[in-house]
Enzyme design. Structure first.
Site, PDB file in Angstrom:
ATOM      1  N   ASP A   1       0.832  -1.198   0.000  1.00  0.00           N
ATOM      2  CA  ASP A   1       0.000   0.000   0.000  1.00  0.00           C
ATOM      3  C   ASP A   1       0.875   1.260   0.000  1.00  0.00           C
ATOM      4  OD1 ASP A   1      -2.910   0.825   0.425  1.00  0.00           O
ATOM      5  OD2 ASP A   1      -1.903   1.959   2.021  1.00  0.00           O
TER       6      ASP A   1
ATOM      7  N   GLU B   1       1.449  -0.460  -5.008  1.00  0.00           N
ATOM      8  CA  GLU B   1       0.247   0.337  -5.223  1.00  0.00           C
ATOM      9  C   GLU B   1       0.612   1.814  -5.165  1.00  0.00           C
ATOM     10  OE1 GLU B   1      -3.735   2.169  -3.532  1.00  0.00           O
ATOM     11  OE2 GLU B   1      -1.810   2.069  -2.543  1.00  0.00           O
TER      12      GLU B   1
END
Lengths: 656, 656
Positions: free
Chosen positions: B392, B421
């Site tokens: 993330d 990401e």
């Protein structure tokens, strides 16, 4: 043999990543190019994680190791994170630079303060953070005036003042100036250091004139040619200097081989009268360390160099590393040449063509021995005042040889300039520039259409500028350009103007000013009765004559720094494919050239200037002075021009 | 922390210059990317001085240090000296490659012999040189058959045979084959060695399905939500496997913070019933090394992983390096966070926005301590069978942290795959790929027009392929693409086809197959009632349903190696801006996709195929099989297509 960075460039991304750095030549193996005082760009892609502000500086390390910090600027488009600083390196020698990416607490605070004070939130926190920032700045402030500012801002910047007043304070230009000077730099992330070699100015900029000394004053006496001499050239040197040239370049001046000597027009059956090609070097009188006795002796050469110097000319010698079969090396060092299978020394070939008058050196046979001998020869000529060498066919010798030679020259004779005569594929031409040749011949003679010139000049000034310095010769003894073969004086004027104003170095080979143009045969780009194989005494007072225009061009070049540099070069739109417009700029000096590419008819059309490239606002009106004619005009961004063959160019100084 | 070449890359040009080498990532600081068996290009600019023939080889060094020589080919345009070899690396681990430029006596001789024998000159010399060449070859010949050839050619190749016969012999393909195998390589000039890390195939190719385990089987009992559990997911795993997916990716499964917990639709006033965002990690039950008790315990997680494995799915976990204010680190390691000026721990901000439920880690405060703890956590999950991490927001953490982590993963857990990401600017996205992320999210969701897709896929497959592997997600919990917000099933089909056939990795977030499309508000690209903040149990049997198409796409992907790779990708012309045509190829497998980009109306037009990209001759007729429908067609280079919204794509196998 290559210059190595002092730090390890293989360590990958730093805390603040800096990547895509330029100028970096072959990973730092060779120094990038600059001359003293030249404005050069240092660029990188710089970014960081998260939301805090990123900033960057260039650290210049001069040859003595002293460091100087130069702020970098973020450019558009921001999405691609480009950063740049233009710097001038003010001393010759080996410089280094590194880039330091850093976290910028001042701009981080300013961005947050802007958002929060506008939203009217966290005013106390914003003020407290400002005070903490000032606490870091204050100890670094040296002068009283700045200290007073610091104290003033500290006193004023309190939450009680309210968001609106604080916003105003935050964007006070005085505060910005203070922070630019003393603002903290956090997480400073230095890159490796990369080399830039700073040459003297002549490495970038100069006007060259090529002449065969044997032709100057050569005469036929009773059907027998008597060679011109160095001493015969003194008056000619004065005339060349009067045309504003900076460099006089001589083809090889060494004894010329007798075996397989070429006759007139490169024929195989010379008469006893034919002097031979100066590039067939060496006979019983000596080789690369000797002078053709017909030209004079070393004392005469020294007088020639002294005379040249006295009129402001430097002498460039040809360095052609090949031998005639009569060269002393052939007997003293047969191991320096290739042997054919039958044991004989291999002459040059491009099968099925044979060049029996030339023995190429085989650099792989005895690299150390050959290197030492060539180094000795170069130092010999340096000791006789030669600081410029035009190197013949460097692309036929191994690159590591040239790299080693240039590394040693940079160290021991940093004043020496080399010009690579390589007409070949781009990778080789680029590489010779990268490994150290100061400047290079180019494809200019074959770029005559507007799109060709625009594309090529774009490459030279914006993509190759850190490793390749062009020298635009309008002709050479080997190249009689098709564009000039009509003999139309306008064609000669056009090419002279383009060469002299597009490239900081340009060159003319003797006879150009007299519009010499007859080809060896139709479709051939060589001269008929080439001076390479015979004496060509000339009457330089003959009319028509381009000497006056050449003199003007060189005079304009000397007076305008914009024309002496390569990198700040831009094209402008013209609604005519046979008119080209371009500008060059250095500081306040802005020059705008509008040149017809058609020597046969008048061309006219609208020129649409890209005003910011001239340092002007869109819609500005400004004066231009045609430096060729002295006329003044009032121009704006759109101007109509009319260029007849007898006056095919404007060379305009832009008055801002 | 970066991988270092074993030799010095700063030494500049070798005897035979090799420059512009690729793939080389940041000067060799990081390994280029490949997976086992993937065909990858190795390229360089290779040239030499003079007239002799140049040649080049790639030397591949496998993880055990064994070397293999692969010949390189000279490409067009010859003037730019490009060379290339496509290679397959057949084992995982850290490979290296170097390029060796060399002087090629065989091709030098052949070129000269060709010219001379045609001209009928030097026949004896040519023959003698050939014999000398054979003398060098013969001792290297190992097998009897080749030795017999050698002897045969030696006997035949004599001047007496005459130029014509010798020419024929010189170009005998058997001789060419012999020389390809044993021909001498002179002046071999190796470059530095550069790393390539070979991952397992899943790093490049896979179909991903994202689900929130808490939603699977979640139910309201008396108005109170009861979370779904890992054990509830077993049937759903079977269904996902039945759709042909390879990876099931779970958002964070850790305990969720209570402080400043977000309510439904990201509101600030949650009810006791709201489960909170899984990305607000940590509470009294633990942090990144714990499991949200509502989902189950470690035993349940292990059962989930085992079940997934049993149906052919790998489990990907989310690695979100941030904390809720309730995370155990906040009290155990307050030094891992930033402090505000008032001494409190700084929550995340993007002024004036505040994210008080999130405490970002400050990696600069205790890099060693944070690194050790995160390494411990990663190893914990690896020990529970996780080999894929979706990371993330990596772009909000320092790059050297990720570089170090990936270097250690490559060494100790080379099977681990990471997905970055990062939705941010290109330099950061590229750099994360370069330093080690196995694959990356992309701009795909925002590329919907033909020109955008062509430009982006061109970059991905031809410019970024050595350091950036795309994973085309059609949607994510954060991205409800505008293109899908109409809810038109054709729009969903188009995007699924594009993602599954353009990129070797693609992904779907739960609900896509049910055409979920309602935005949080008009003009917003977020989902209404986002699963990030609430339970979203779904009826996956509802109609209409895209599961069948998705299953077909994954099935076709599994059967066609062409679709499993990135680099052999080409576009074809279509006379319609709303139809896109592209082909992919691996060896004999050639796939051709023709896709309408218009979900609202039928599109038709002529497709003009670039036949060589399909391995076909211009003018060839060939069969294509639509792998979606099973229909066969006869095509040639120009074909008319008609694509209605209910059938907006051809996925064609090209039969050659």
């Amino acid at each position: 043999m290559a210059t190595k960075p002092t730090t390890d460039i293989l360590s990958g991304f730093g805390r603040i990543p800096v990547t895509g750095i330029s100028p970096v030549i072959e990973g730092g193996a060779y120094p990038a190019k600059a001359v003293v005082g030249e404005l050069i760009p240092i660029r990188a892609t710089i970014f960081r994680e998260g939301h805090d502000a990123v900033n960057a500086s260039v650290v210049l390390v001069n040859p003595k190791g002293r460091e100087k910090l130069v702020p970098m600027q973020a450019l558009e488009p921001k999405g691609l994170d480009p950063w740049e600083a233009w710097v001038r390196l003010d001393a010759p020698g080996l410089w280094r630079f590194r880039i330091e990416g850093w976290s910028d607490p001042w701009h981080t605070w300013l961005h947050n303060a802007d958002a929060k004070l506008h939203a009217g939130i966290d005013t106390e926190l914003v003020a407290a953070e400002f005070q903490a920032l000032l606490d870091r700045v204050a100890p670094r402030v040296k002068n009283k005036r700045d200290l007073a500012f610091c104290e003033k801002f500290a006193a004023a910047f309190t939450a009680e003042a309210g968001p609106e007043a604080l916003l105003k304070l935050a964007f006070d230009p005085k505060l910005a100036a203070l922070m630019e000077k003393y603002g903290p730099r956090d997480l400073v992330s230095p890159t490796a250091e990369y080399p830039i070699f700073v040459d003297r100015e002549r490495a970038l900029c100069g006007s060259w004139y090529e002449l065969f000394p044997r032709s100057v004053g050569a005469k036929q006496v009773k059907g027998k040619w008597i060679s011109g001499t160095f001493d015969d050239c003194h008056t000619r040197l004065e005339e060349i200097a009067a045309m504003g040239f900076d460099v006089v370049y001589l083809p090889p001046i060494h004894p010329i081989g007798r075996s397989y000597r070429k006759g007139r027009n490169n024929t195989l059956d010379p008469t006893a009268n034919d002097p031979g090609s100066p590039w067939a070097i060496g006979n019983a009188d000596g080789g690369h360390d000797a002078i053709n006795p017909e030209l004079g002796d070393f004392a005469a050469f020294d007088r020639f160099v002294a005379k040249a110097e006295s009129v402001g000319l430097e002498v460039a010698l040809d360095l052609a590393l090949q031998c005639s079969p009569d060269h002393p090396w052939v007997t003293a060092h047969p191991e320096w040449f290739s042997k054919r299978i039958d044991g004989s020394i291999a002459y040059a070939e491009n099968p099925p063509k044979k060049y029996q008058d030339i023995y190429p050196l085989n650099f792989d046979n005895d690299p150390e021995g050959i290197y030492a001998e060539i180094w000795r020869i170069i130092e010999l000529w340096i000791s006789h005042g030669v600081k410029i060498f035009r190197v013949d066919n460097p692309h036929t010798k191994p690159l590591p040889f040239w790299a080693r030679l240039h590394a040693e020259l940079r160290e021991k004779h940093p004043e020496v300039i080399t010009l690579a005569e390589a007409f070949t594929k781009p990778a080789m031409m680029h590489s010779l520039g990268k490994l150290g040749f100061s400047q290079s011949y180019t494809y200019f003679t074959w770029r005559t259409a507007k799109w060709e010139l625009e594309q090529y000049l774009g490459e030279l000034s914006h993509l190759m500028d850190s490793f390749y310095r062009p020298n635009f010769f309008v002709n050479t003894p080997d190249i009689n350009p098709f564009f000039l073969q009509s003999g139309n004086p306008a064609a000669f004027a056009i090419r002279a103007v383009l060469a002299a104003t597009m490239s900081p170095s340009w060159g003319v080979y003797s006879g150009f000013e007299l519009y010499e143009h007859e080809p060896l045969a139709p479709g051939r780009e060589e001269y008929l009765n080439s001076e390479k194989y015979e004496f060509r005494p000339r009457d330089f007072t003959a009319e028509p004559n381009l000497s006056l225009l050449i003199g003007s061009l060189n005079d304009i070049r000397h007076k305008h720094p914009a024309l002496q540099q390569l990198r700040q070069f831009n094209f402008h739109g013209v609604e005519n494919e046979r008119i080209i417009a371009y500008s060059k700029r250095d500081g306040d000096d802005v020059m705008l050239m509008v040149v017809s590419l058609n020597p046969d008819a008048t061309e006219e059309g609208w020129v649409h200037l890209n005003m910011p490239d001239l340092g002007l606002d869109w819609g500005a009106r400004f004066a231009v002075e045609d430096r060729l004619t002295g006329s003044y005009f009032h121009w704006d961004q759109d101007n109509f021009v009319r260029l007849p063959p007898e006056n095919p160019a404007h060379i305009l100084r832009v008055w801002r």
